[in-house]
Design an enzyme around this catalytic site. Structure first.
Site, PDB file in Angstrom:
ATOM      1  N   ASP A   1       0.712  -1.067   0.089  1.00 50.89           N
ATOM      2  CA  ASP A   1       0.038  -0.113  -0.008  1.00 50.89           C
ATOM      3  C   ASP A   1       0.883   1.454   0.059  1.00 50.89           C
ATOM      4  OD1 ASP A   1      -2.078  -1.771   0.261  1.00 50.89           O
ATOM      5  OD2 ASP A   1      -2.714  -1.487   2.083  1.00 50.89           O
TER       6      ASP A   1
ATOM      7  N   GLU B   1      -4.633  -0.965  -1.396  1.00 53.56           N
ATOM      8  CA  GLU B   1      -5.942  -1.084  -0.893  1.00 53.56           C
ATOM      9  C   GLU B   1      -6.911   0.028  -1.534  1.00 53.56           C
ATOM     10  OE1 GLU B   1      -5.888  -0.117   3.463  1.00 53.56           O
ATOM     11  OE2 GLU B   1      -8.022   0.095   3.585  1.00 53.56           O
TER      12      GLU B   1
ATOM     13  N   LYS C   1      -6.685  -4.946  -3.094  1.00 52.35           N
ATOM     14  CA  LYS C   1      -7.253  -5.502  -1.716  1.00 52.35           C
ATOM     15  C   LYS C   1      -8.199  -4.749  -0.975  1.00 52.35           C
ATOM     16  CE  LYS C   1      -3.414  -4.533   1.583  1.00 52.35           C
ATOM     17  NZ  LYS C   1      -4.181  -3.523   2.337  1.00 52.35           N
TER      18      LYS C   1
ATOM     19  N   LYS D   1      -7.497  -4.765   5.129  1.00 53.15           N
ATOM     20  CA  LYS D   1      -6.187  -4.533   5.734  1.00 53.15           C
ATOM     21  C   LYS D   1      -5.256  -5.749   5.061  1.00 53.15           C
ATOM     22  CE  LYS D   1      -8.041  -0.866   7.164  1.00 53.15           C
ATOM     23  NZ  LYS D   1      -8.135   0.173   6.340  1.00 53.15           N
TER      24      LYS D   1
ATOM     25  N   VAL E   1       3.227   0.084   4.123  1.00 48.48           N
ATOM     26  CA  VAL E   1       2.665   1.172   5.202  1.00 48.48           C
ATOM     27  C   VAL E   1       1.160   0.780   5.665  1.00 48.48           C
ATOM     28  CG1 VAL E   1       3.896   3.191   4.795  1.00 48.48           C
ATOM     29  CG2 VAL E   1       1.706   2.707   3.742  1.00 48.48           C
ATOM     30  N   THR E   2       0.645   0.702   6.707  1.00 52.03           N
ATOM     31  CA  THR E   2       1.328   1.252   7.667  1.00 52.03           C
ATOM     32  C   THR E   2       1.499  -0.027   8.490  1.00 52.03           C
ATOM     33  OG1 THR E   2      -0.935   1.402   9.125  1.00 52.03           O
ATOM     34  CG2 THR E   2      -0.143   3.366   7.914  1.00 52.03           C
TER      35      THR E   2
ATOM     36  N   CYS F   1      -1.962  -2.350   7.885  1.00 56.45           N
ATOM     37  CA  CYS F   1      -2.127  -3.255   6.809  1.00 56.45           C
ATOM     38  C   CYS F   1      -0.811  -4.377   6.749  1.00 56.45           C
ATOM     39  CB  CYS F   1      -2.048  -2.676   5.324  1.00 56.45           C
ATOM     40  SG  CYS F   1      -3.965  -1.901   5.457  1.00 56.45           S
TER      41      CYS F   1
ATOM     42  N   GLN G   1       9.092 -13.981  21.435  1.00 54.91           N
ATOM     43  CA  GLN G   1       8.603 -15.366  21.795  1.00 54.91           C
ATOM     44  C   GLN G   1       9.333 -16.484  20.781  1.00 54.91           C
ATOM     45  OE1 GLN G   1       4.341 -15.691  23.142  1.00 54.91           O
ATOM     46  NE2 GLN G   1       4.196 -14.105  22.365  1.00 54.91           N
TER      47      GLN G   1
HETATM   48  N1  TIU Z   1      -2.485   0.292   4.260  1.00 53.70           N
HETATM   49  C1  TIU Z   1      -3.094   0.584   5.381  1.00 53.70           C
HETATM   50  O1  TIU Z   1      -2.245   0.368   6.547  1.00 53.70           O
HETATM   51  N2  TIU Z   1      -4.435   1.053   5.557  1.00 53.70           N
HETATM   52  C2  TIU Z   1      -4.772   1.927   6.675  1.00 53.70           C
HETATM   53  O2  TIU Z   1      -5.758   2.224   6.711  1.00 53.70           O
HETATM   54  N3  TIU Z   1      -3.944   2.347   7.402  1.00 53.70           N
HETATM   55  C3  TIU Z   1      -3.965   3.051   8.680  1.00 53.70           C
HETATM   56  O3  TIU Z   1      -2.922   3.218   9.416  1.00 53.70           O
HETATM   57  N4  TIU Z   1      -5.020   3.835   8.683  1.00 53.70           N
END
Ligand code: TIU
Length: 239
Positions: A24, A72, A129, A132, A157-158, A162, A202
């Site tokens: 993303d 996304e 996609k 997430k 990210v993030t 995701c 772990q």
């Molecule tokens: N790609 C992804 O992480 N989608 C999000 O909505 N991330 C947020 O941190 N909002």
């Protein structure tokens, strides 16, 4: 097989079964006026990883190793966006609303595309996609199986949304995952740090973490002096 110095211990990487997964890296998350901004985040802090991620991407291109980009997004009619996602939060701009870069988080809109620095090239796979996680309602697993991929280098990210969701999905599906520490970023530095620590706690409950330099060094130590040598290895039948 090469061993990448990693946490919690060395990551054994078979170069015939690895893919780079870039999650993303879209304008919707990295630029003002997109989905991340609409959620109230400081989107500028995600830019920091772009040069390092670009370096890793170029190395994978040079060695002709498989590359997957995810996006996304939702369909124009929002048929693939559950009300729980559409109506969550109190943002001024919701998914599907018109924004300065087109409709928020809608497939094909200018703001939904991957940032120009990391734009996919011919031969790289794009996974669209709706969730997430990159495995939810996509054909990512089929692509990976068809190409004999067992090891995923995860970036993007993030980190705690995701990226972590995808890493957990992959872990449960039997993939050996290495999260690249300086190729992932969050709007919340403390969430990034917590994610890096929790995935490899772990004994590597979800996988491994390492900086990009460790992977680049490992690739350099293969002794491949030309992309052709890498291509020969990648084309060696698996199993
Ligand atoms: N790609 C992804 O992480 N989608 C999000 O909505 N991330 C947020 O941190 N909002």
């Amino acid at each position: 097989m090469i061993t990448i110095p990693a946490k919690p211990y060395g990551y054994e990487l078979p170069l015939t079964g690895v893919a780079l997964i870039i999650i993303d890296m879209q304008r919707d998350f990295l630029e003002p006026g997109g989905f991340g901004d609409a959620l109230g985040n400081d989107v500028n802090r995600l830019q920091a990883i772009v040069p390092t991620l670009k370096q890793l991407l170029e190395a994978f291109r040079q060695y002709r190793l498989p590359i997957f980009h995810t996006i996304e997004c939702h369909q124009h009619d929002l048929a693939d966006c559950p009300p729980a996602k559409l109506n969550r939060g109190k943002a001024a701009l919701k998914i599907g609303d018109p924004g300065p870069m087109g409709r928020i988080l809608i497939k094909g809109e200018p703001g939904n595309g991957i940032i120009s620095e990391l734009a996919p090239v011919l031969g790289e796979t794009i996974i669209y996609k709706p969730g997430k996680g990159a495995f939810y309602n996509t054909n990512l697993a089929t692509h990976l199986q068809e190409r004999g991929i067992t090891h995923l280098l995860i970036t993007g990210v993030t980190t705690e949304v995701c990226v972590q969701t995808t890493m957990r999905e992959a872990n449960d599906r039997g993939y050996e995952c290495l999260l690249i520490e300086d190729c992932t970023e969050s709007y919340f530095p403390e969430f990034k740090q917590a994610t890096l620590e929790m995935v490899c706690a772990q004994g590597g409950i979800v996988g491994w973490t390492a900086p990009a330099a460790a992977v680049l060094q490992g690739l350099a130590e293969t002794g491949w002096d030309t992309p052709k040598a890498a291509l020969d290895l990648v084309n060696t039948p698996v199993g």
